[in-house]
Design a protein around this motif. Structure first.
Motif, PDB file in Angstrom:
ATOM      1  N   SER A  44       0.843  -1.199   0.000  1.00 47.04           N
ATOM      2  CA  SER A  44       0.000   0.000   0.000  1.00 47.04           C
ATOM      3  C   SER A  44       0.873   1.242   0.000  1.00 47.04           C
ATOM      4  O   SER A  44       2.031   1.205   0.435  1.00 47.04           O
ATOM      5  N   TYR A  45       0.303   2.320  -0.514  1.00 45.69           N
ATOM      6  CA  TYR A  45       0.999   3.601  -0.516  1.00 45.69           C
ATOM      7  C   TYR A  45      -0.010   4.730  -0.588  1.00 45.69           C
ATOM      8  O   TYR A  45      -1.149   4.545  -1.007  1.00 45.69           O
ATOM      9  N   ASP A  46       0.423   5.912  -0.139  1.00 46.33           N
ATOM     10  CA  ASP A  46      -0.398   7.112  -0.198  1.00 46.33           C
ATOM     11  C   ASP A  46      -0.003   7.892  -1.446  1.00 46.33           C
ATOM     12  O   ASP A  46       1.170   7.891  -1.852  1.00 46.33           O
ATOM     13  N   CYS A  47      -0.987   8.562  -2.026  1.00 46.78           N
ATOM     14  CA  CYS A  47      -0.708   9.324  -3.238  1.00 46.78           C
ATOM     15  C   CYS A  47      -1.696  10.469  -3.399  1.00 46.78           C
ATOM     16  O   CYS A  47      -2.696  10.556  -2.683  1.00 46.78           O
ATOM     17  N   LYS A  48      -1.374  11.344  -4.336  1.00 45.60           N
ATOM     18  CA  LYS A  48      -2.292  12.400  -4.752  1.00 45.60           C
ATOM     19  C   LYS A  48      -2.718  12.036  -6.165  1.00 45.60           C
ATOM     20  O   LYS A  48      -1.871  11.762  -7.025  1.00 45.60           O
ATOM     21  N   ILE A  49      -4.037  12.024  -6.407  1.00 47.69           N
ATOM     22  CA  ILE A  49      -4.568  11.691  -7.723  1.00 47.69           C
ATOM     23  C   ILE A  49      -5.216  12.933  -8.302  1.00 47.69           C
ATOM     24  O   ILE A  49      -6.058  13.553  -7.656  1.00 47.69           O
ATOM     25  N   SER A  50      -4.812  13.277  -9.515  1.00 49.57           N
ATOM     26  CA  SER A  50      -5.387  14.418 -10.227  1.00 49.57           C
ATOM     27  C   SER A  50      -5.945  13.919 -11.553  1.00 49.57           C
ATOM     28  O   SER A  50      -5.319  13.107 -12.227  1.00 49.57           O
ATOM     29  N   LYS A  51      -7.099  14.442 -11.921  1.00 50.51           N
ATOM     30  CA  LYS A  51      -7.725  14.084 -13.196  1.00 50.51           C
ATOM     31  C   LYS A  51      -8.127  15.364 -13.894  1.00 50.51           C
ATOM     32  O   LYS A  51      -8.677  16.262 -13.280  1.00 50.51           O
ATOM     33  N   ASN A  52      -7.799  15.455 -15.183  1.00 52.25           N
ATOM     34  CA  ASN A  52      -8.305  16.549 -15.999  1.00 52.25           C
ATOM     35  C   ASN A  52      -8.913  15.945 -17.260  1.00 52.25           C
ATOM     36  O   ASN A  52      -9.030  14.718 -17.353  1.00 52.25           O
ATOM     37  N   ASP A  53      -9.274  16.750 -18.216  1.00 54.47           N
ATOM     38  CA  ASP A  53      -9.949  16.230 -19.399  1.00 54.47           C
ATOM     39  C   ASP A  53      -9.046  15.381 -20.297  1.00 54.47           C
ATOM     40  O   ASP A  53      -9.530  14.671 -21.169  1.00 54.47           O
ATOM     41  N   ARG A  54      -7.740  15.407 -20.087  1.00 53.78           N
ATOM     42  CA  ARG A  54      -6.812  14.669 -20.940  1.00 53.78           C
ATOM     43  C   ARG A  54      -6.173  13.455 -20.277  1.00 53.78           C
ATOM     44  O   ARG A  54      -5.844  12.483 -20.951  1.00 53.78           O
ATOM     45  N   CYS A  55      -5.922  13.514 -18.967  1.00 51.51           N
ATOM     46  CA  CYS A  55      -5.133  12.458 -18.350  1.00 51.51           C
ATOM     47  C   CYS A  55      -5.395  12.332 -16.856  1.00 51.51           C
ATOM     48  O   CYS A  55      -6.050  13.165 -16.245  1.00 51.51           O
ATOM     49  N   VAL A  56      -4.818  11.273 -16.295  1.00 50.51           N
ATOM     50  CA  VAL A  56      -4.807  11.041 -14.849  1.00 50.51           C
ATOM     51  C   VAL A  56      -3.357  11.115 -14.397  1.00 50.51           C
ATOM     52  O   VAL A  56      -2.480  10.492 -15.003  1.00 50.51           O
ATOM     53  N   THR A  57      -3.113  11.880 -13.333  1.00 52.77           N
ATOM     54  CA  THR A  57      -1.772  12.026 -12.775  1.00 52.77           C
ATOM     55  C   THR A  57      -1.783  11.496 -11.345  1.00 52.77           C
ATOM     56  O   THR A  57      -2.653  11.856 -10.556  1.00 52.77           O
ATOM     57  N   VAL A  58      -0.824  10.656 -11.028  1.00 51.04           N
ATOM     58  CA  VAL A  58      -0.686  10.101  -9.680  1.00 51.04           C
ATOM     59  C   VAL A  58       0.700  10.466  -9.167  1.00 51.04           C
ATOM     60  O   VAL A  58       1.708  10.147  -9.800  1.00 51.04           O
ATOM     61  N   THR A  59       0.741  11.140  -8.019  1.00 53.07           N
ATOM     62  CA  THR A  59       2.003  11.504  -7.376  1.00 53.07           C
ATOM     63  C   THR A  59       2.121  10.695  -6.096  1.00 53.07           C
ATOM     64  O   THR A  59       1.258  10.790  -5.212  1.00 53.07           O
ATOM     65  N   VAL A  60       3.166   9.894  -5.986  1.00 58.23           N
ATOM     66  CA  VAL A  60       3.382   9.039  -4.819  1.00 58.23           C
ATOM     67  C   VAL A  60       3.817   9.907  -3.640  1.00 58.23           C
ATOM     68  O   VAL A  60       4.715  10.746  -3.768  1.00 58.23           O
ATOM     69  N   LEU A  61       3.163   9.710  -2.480  1.00 59.31           N
ATOM     70  CA  LEU A  61       3.455  10.505  -1.283  1.00 59.31           C
ATOM     71  C   LEU A  61       4.155   9.710  -0.189  1.00 59.31           C
ATOM     72  O   LEU A  61       4.536  10.280   0.834  1.00 59.31           O
ATOM     73  N   SER A  62       4.299   8.407  -0.361  1.00 61.87           N
ATOM     74  CA  SER A  62       4.949   7.577   0.652  1.00 61.87           C
ATOM     75  C   SER A  62       5.757   6.480  -0.045  1.00 61.87           C
ATOM     76  O   SER A  62       5.741   6.392  -1.262  1.00 61.87           O
ATOM     77  N   THR A  63       6.442   5.696   0.697  1.00 60.74           N
ATOM     78  CA  THR A  63       7.339   4.614   0.253  1.00 60.74           C
ATOM     79  C   THR A  63       8.620   5.189  -0.367  1.00 60.74           C
ATOM     80  O   THR A  63       8.802   6.398  -0.427  1.00 60.74           O
ATOM     81  N   TYR A  64       9.482   4.305  -0.844  1.00 60.17           N
ATOM     82  CA  TYR A  64      10.744   4.741  -1.450  1.00 60.17           C
ATOM     83  C   TYR A  64      10.522   5.463  -2.776  1.00 60.17           C
ATOM     84  O   TYR A  64      11.413   6.118  -3.286  1.00 60.17           O
ATOM     85  N   ALA A  65       9.347   5.342  -3.334  1.00 56.99           N
ATOM     86  CA  ALA A  65       9.038   6.012  -4.603  1.00 56.99           C
ATOM     87  C   ALA A  65       8.425   7.395  -4.384  1.00 56.99           C
ATOM     88  O   ALA A  65       7.896   7.992  -5.317  1.00 56.99           O
ATOM     89  N   LYS A  66       8.531   7.922  -3.173  1.00 55.19           N
ATOM     90  CA  LYS A  66       7.944   9.226  -2.861  1.00 55.19           C
ATOM     91  C   LYS A  66       8.380  10.265  -3.900  1.00 55.19           C
ATOM     92  O   LYS A  66       9.542  10.312  -4.294  1.00 55.19           O
ATOM     93  N   ASP A  67       7.427  11.068  -4.337  1.00 56.02           N
ATOM     94  CA  ASP A  67       7.604  12.139  -5.321  1.00 56.02           C
ATOM     95  C   ASP A  67       7.650  11.651  -6.774  1.00 56.02           C
ATOM     96  O   ASP A  67       7.788  12.460  -7.678  1.00 56.02           O
TER      97      ASP A  67
END
Length: 163
Positions: A44-67
């Motif tokens: 499991s991990y925490d993230c920020k999910i953004s959606k606009n009319d063209r795409c979905v963006t996911v920014t990882v907020l935890s784990t070693y993949a943060k940012d």
């Protein structure tokens, strides 16, 4: 006689008002931004999910993949981490990627000829099928997303809509 006629009219009006069919039309927002917790199997991990009319963006907020940022537009999956950037054909990547899952679910719902939404306590429930299996999306009454699950893939997203 006039009193009886008036009583009957009032009774008919009351009965007809009780027969009104309640309709609802939930809307999946075309764009939004929210934090979420993604669970895939035991990971499991925490993230920020953004959606606009063209795409979905996911920014990882935890784990070693943060940012790390993942962007999916329905065809290509872009990875951005610090100064590193890489693009891959989304059809050749793991379908449990959060950006792909969110995109596929919203695309399924928005392109459905008949909306498969059921009114539930506190919101709406959508069901359908994406590349990793059957999904259930729960939406709050205010149209924000609450949760998304794909049981066959042991995949779940809990959306955090706190401002």
């Amino acid at each position: 006689m006039k009193k009886a006629l008036a009583f009957i009219l009032i009774l008919v009006l009351l009965l007809l008002s009780g027969c009104k069919i309640k309709s609802y039309t939930p809307e999946i927002p075309l764009s939004f931004e929210t934090n979420a917790t993604v669970k895939s199997g035991d990971f499991s991990y925490d993230c920020k999910i953004s959606k606009n009319d063209r795409c979905v963006t996911v920014t990882v907020l935890s784990t070693y993949a943060k940012d790390m940022v993942m962007i999916y537009d329905g065809k290509n999956l872009d990875f951005v981490y610090n100064s590193f950037s890489y693009q891959i054909d989304g059809s050749n990547f793991e379908k449990t990627n959060t950006a792909i899952v969110i995109y596929e679910v919203l695309d399924f719902i928005n392109s459905a000829t008949e909306l498969n939404a059921k009114k539930i306590d506190g919101g709406y429930k959508y069901q359908g099928k994406i590349s990793i299996g059957d999904f259930t999306l729960i939406q709050n009454d205010d149209n924000s997303l609450k949760s998304l699950s794909v049981p066959l893939a042991e995949y779940k997203i809990e959306f955090n809509n706190k401002k």
